[in-house]
Design an enzyme around this catalytic site. Structure first.
Site, PDB file in Angstrom:
ATOM      1  N   TYR A 175       0.839  -1.192   0.000  1.00  0.00           N
ATOM      2  CA  TYR A 175       0.000   0.000   0.000  1.00  0.00           C
ATOM      3  C   TYR A 175       0.879   1.249   0.000  1.00  0.00           C
ATOM      4  CZ  TYR A 175      -3.593  -3.462   0.932  1.00  0.00           C
ATOM      5  OH  TYR A 175      -4.418  -4.556   0.831  1.00  0.00           O
ATOM      6  N   ARG A 223       1.585  -1.662  10.777  1.00  0.00           N
ATOM      7  CA  ARG A 223       1.435  -2.963  10.133  1.00  0.00           C
ATOM      8  C   ARG A 223       2.318  -2.992   8.893  1.00  0.00           C
ATOM      9  NH1 ARG A 223      -3.339  -7.008   7.970  1.00  0.00           N
ATOM     10  NH2 ARG A 223      -2.555  -8.686   9.272  1.00  0.00           N
ATOM     11  N   ARG A 325      -9.370 -15.064  11.150  1.00  0.00           N
ATOM     12  CA  ARG A 325     -10.328 -16.016  10.591  1.00  0.00           C
ATOM     13  C   ARG A 325     -10.820 -16.999  11.639  1.00  0.00           C
ATOM     14  NH1 ARG A 325      -7.489 -18.300   5.300  1.00  0.00           N
ATOM     15  NH2 ARG A 325      -5.641 -17.739   6.500  1.00  0.00           N
ATOM     16  N   CYS A 348     -11.429 -22.911  12.168  1.00  0.00           N
ATOM     17  CA  CYS A 348     -11.388 -22.417  10.792  1.00  0.00           C
ATOM     18  C   CYS A 348     -10.654 -23.424   9.916  1.00  0.00           C
ATOM     19  CB  CYS A 348     -10.688 -21.066  10.757  1.00  0.00           C
ATOM     20  SG  CYS A 348     -10.281 -20.466   9.098  1.00  0.00           S
ATOM     21  N   CYS A 351     -10.755 -22.099   4.117  1.00  0.00           N
ATOM     22  CA  CYS A 351     -11.298 -22.232   2.760  1.00  0.00           C
ATOM     23  C   CYS A 351     -11.411 -20.887   2.045  1.00  0.00           C
ATOM     24  CB  CYS A 351     -12.657 -22.910   2.799  1.00  0.00           C
ATOM     25  SG  CYS A 351     -13.982 -21.902   3.509  1.00  0.00           S
ATOM     26  N   CYS A 355     -15.387 -15.493   3.853  1.00  0.00           N
ATOM     27  CA  CYS A 355     -14.759 -14.350   4.533  1.00  0.00           C
ATOM     28  C   CYS A 355     -14.176 -13.421   3.468  1.00  0.00           C
ATOM     29  CB  CYS A 355     -13.735 -14.828   5.555  1.00  0.00           C
ATOM     30  SG  CYS A 355     -12.563 -16.073   4.952  1.00  0.00           S
ATOM     31  N   CYS A 367     -19.081 -16.845   7.239  1.00  0.00           N
ATOM     32  CA  CYS A 367     -18.265 -18.055   7.332  1.00  0.00           C
ATOM     33  C   CYS A 367     -19.122 -19.218   6.880  1.00  0.00           C
ATOM     34  CB  CYS A 367     -17.802 -18.271   8.778  1.00  0.00           C
ATOM     35  SG  CYS A 367     -16.910 -19.830   9.045  1.00  0.00           S
ATOM     36  N   GLU A 418     -29.307 -40.505   8.997  1.00  0.00           N
ATOM     37  CA  GLU A 418     -28.391 -40.530   7.860  1.00  0.00           C
ATOM     38  C   GLU A 418     -28.250 -41.974   7.391  1.00  0.00           C
ATOM     39  OE1 GLU A 418     -25.984 -40.522   4.943  1.00  0.00           O
ATOM     40  OE2 GLU A 418     -26.516 -38.542   5.750  1.00  0.00           O
ATOM     41  N   GLN A 426     -21.067 -34.823   0.934  1.00  0.00           N
ATOM     42  CA  GLN A 426     -20.025 -34.603  -0.063  1.00  0.00           C
ATOM     43  C   GLN A 426     -18.717 -34.081   0.532  1.00  0.00           C
ATOM     44  OE1 GLN A 426     -20.529 -35.782  -3.119  1.00  0.00           O
ATOM     45  NE2 GLN A 426     -22.499 -36.403  -2.256  1.00  0.00           N
TER      46      GLN A 426
END
Length: 661
Positions: A175, A223, A325, A348, A351, A355, A367, A418, A426
């Protein structure tokens, strides 16, 4: 005090601010700002993490000058009316004992949005083009540079005057402050360029402006990336020179270390690193910074579990750990870790889908495991049922598990059935893909939540009418998922063809020779199967999407595509599979009538759209609602969200629910 994490839960001071622990939520854009201001949704989002035990929360970036609008929704600290929002979030966070800082920000050439759909217009030290957003910036004039520097001080004074504990000057990820420092980006020859001292001037003056505005009673931090990790970016040794310069200046209270650079895909993936990267992988960078400064140091980069943070602090890699996260996924991770209830933590999985993925789509943060994040005012606190209410959930995939957990937590009697021996749907296949093992944690977390809430879960139990009669549910939620769709492909000579699910679910000895992956959507499955096979045999990834992995979050896609490029995979875009024979695949262009032949194909793996499935059971007059893939095949995110919504609506039925506590 935690017996498992004594370092993580020891207090620490950042200048005048004493923190109760070393768990930090770093600045991250939530898309919850309202017309550039802090509103109720953003306040509620941060308040929940403060209530969850975080030591320090850092607000998303606040623009310090009108030229700092890098997106149309950026939070701005340039006008007096912004103070009310900062005051509201400060009061909410302080009420729960956490500290709160705000980030002072100017993107320079790192601008994503243009005005009213036009191309982005940006300012920078020089007119060096930016590759990722394809921006050619306007070089800053001296007068504007000084105006921006004054803007840091004005914004800091307004923010801290509203009760925020301090500010963080953002000089990370390429930046504006780092654009001045980087000699490959700053080609000026005036007082803000031309030499290392000249290029450092902007950052040092921005820090001076900030400290002068807030005085010694407020925190001022920096930062910075420890390494850009991209071609032609700044390396760790160059950043250590920056650290030494600000250390000599003596105006800062801490340094926050991250990695990466926004200007390239290669560097940008480290802004929110995907699950391909090891936990605490940026710890080596913060360790180098600690050697160069006496200031407290915090580090970001895949720290998702308290034991990872504890080890990093114990080994001297850092003083505080950024677990952003982790707190998006589980806002209560700190209080759970402090009482050593690690089994209750919703971990977390890295993935990036809801987010940073939501931010890049221009929608509010959330999330996939915990859709309540970013929607606190809609779904929390949870209502409670006031009479006996029975919910039958059919299917133990993500949708069914989430619905069972939410309804049981609210006090409903929940039975989940189930037909397979394991819940997960999946997800159990997705976790078999390379770099995707953590994805299975979503099911582990959801199942644990449902069981803790009191839901009964039966596996290996196909639904039958006897179950309906014995349980007598008030409502049935169908979460029975999807099944393979037969691909409409002309086959000659019995070529070897498998669906993606067949390939992942079963052990196959593939014939020698090349593999074609016919990918319909451009999602994880196509990329993941290509990664699994590319080191062993020639692979062609043919997708109907505009590019391979088009449906995958950008940073995750970058890491996977880099691996495929290095492995020599052949990519074909904008095509559908039309036919196969014993050694050739015939690909139909989705753009015109042309047909492309791919030779030496001995195995074809088809990742085609699935088909929703529902049980062949008569539910009679029982109200029935479909959720997840059996409603329409999509992703885990939609499944979990629909489980939440369906359970919430069941709870809130007029004759079932009482008011939210």
């Amino acid at each position: 005090m935690s017996s498992l994490f004594p370092h993580l839960f020891s207090p620490v001071s950042l200048g005048p601010l004493r923190l109760r622990n070393r768990i930090v939520s770093s600045g991250h854009d939530t898309m919850l700002a309202e017309d550039g201001l802090i509103g109720p949704d953003l306040v509620a989002y941060h308040e929940r993490r403060a209530a969850g035990g975080a030591g320090l929360l850092v607000l998303q970036v606040s623009g310090v000058h009108e030229t700092a609008r890098y997106t149309s929704h950026v939070l701005m600290a340039t006008e007096p009316e912004s103070a009310d929002g900062y005051r509201a979030v400060a009061d909410a966070v302080h009420a729960h004992g956490a500290g709160i800082l705000a980030q002072l920000f100017h993107p320079g050439r790192e601008v994503m949005d243009g005005e009213q759909g036009m191309a982005p217009q940006a300012v920078a030290p020089s007119d060096e083009p930016q590759e990722r957003f394809h921006v050619i910036p306007e070089p800053l004039e001296i007068g504007t540079i000084r105006e921006i520097i004054r803007g840091y001080g004005r914004a800091a004074a307004r923010i801290c005057g509203a009760g925020i504990d301090g500010v963080e000057v953002v000089a990370s990820h390429g930046y504006l402050p780092v654009q001045f420092i980087n000699p490959r980006v700053n080609t000026r020859t005036d007082e803000y360029g031309g030499s290392p001292q000249g290029r450092m001037r902007f950052l040092l003056e921005a820090i001076e402006s900030t400290r002068a505005a807030v005085g010694p009673g407020k925190v001022v931090g920096l930062r910075i990336s420890g390494d850009d990790l991209t071609s032609n970016g700044m390396a760790s040794g160059e950043f250590l020179e920056v650290v030494r310069a600000v250390e000599d200046q003596g105006l800062l209270d801490y340094i926050s270390v991250t990695a990466g650079d926004s200007s390239t895909l290669q560097g940008a993936q480290h802004i929110v690193p995907p699950m391909q990267y090891e936990p605490v992988y940026a710890g080596r960078l913060s360790a180098e910074v600690k050697k160069a400064t006496e200031l407290p140091v915090m580090v970001a980069g895949r720290i998702n579990q308290p034991h990872e943070a504890e080890q990093a602090i114990r080994e001297g890699l850092t003083d505080l750990c950024i677990m952003t996260r982790a707190m998006i996924c589980d806002p209560e991770i700190a209080v759970k870790a402090e009482r050593d209830a690690v089994d209750e933590i919703r971990a977390c999985i890295g993935c990036n889908q809801a987010c940073i993925g939501h931010f890049q789509q221009g929608v509010g943060i959330s999330c996939i495991q915990h859709p309540e994040s970013g929607r606190e005012l809609t779904f929390l606190p949870r209502p409670a049922v006031r009479r006996r209410a029975r919910l039958l959930v059919v299917g133990g995939g993500p949708a069914g598990l989430k619905a069972a957990a939410v309804a049981a937590e609210a006090g409903a009697e929940v039975l989940l059935v189930e037909r397979e021996r394991r819940v997960g749907g999946q997800v159990l296949l997705a976790e078999r893909l390379p770099h995707r093992a953590e994805f299975g944690g979503a099911v582990t977390n959801l199942e644990a939540e449902a069981r803790r809430a009191g839901a009964s879960i039966l596996t290996g139990a196909p639904l039958c009418e006897e179950m309906l009669d014995s349980f007598a549910p008030d409502q049935v939620l169908l979460a029975t998922g999807s099944t393979d769709r037969e691909p409409a492909v002309e086959l000659i000579d019995e070529p070897e063809i498998l669906t993606a699910r067949q390939f992942l679910a079963e052990t196959h000895e593939l014939a020698r020779g090349g593999v074609l992956i016919a990918d319909w959507k451009g999602d994880w499955a196509g990329l993941g199967i290509a990664v699994a096979l590319a080191r062993r045999r020639p692979v062609t990834l043919a997708t109907a999407a505009s590019s391979p992995g088009a449906a995958v979050q950008q940073y995750t896609r970058t890491a996977l595509m880099a691996e495929l490029v290095r492995s020599g995979v052949t990519f074909v875009n904008d095509v559908r599979l039309a036919g196969l024979d014993a050694s050739t695949a015939y690909l139909q262009s989705t753009l015109c009538d042309e047909v492309l032949e791919v030779d030496d194909v001995t195995t074809t793996i088809v990742n085609h759209p699935p088909r929703a499935q529902t049980p062949d059971v008569d539910f009679g007059a029982i109200p029935t609602v479909r959720i997840g893939d059996c409603r329409a095949p999509r992703t885990v995110e939609e499944a979990v969200y629909e489980g939440l919504v369906a359970a919430n609506e069941f709870i809130l039925q007029p004759d079932t629910a009482r008011v939210r506590p």
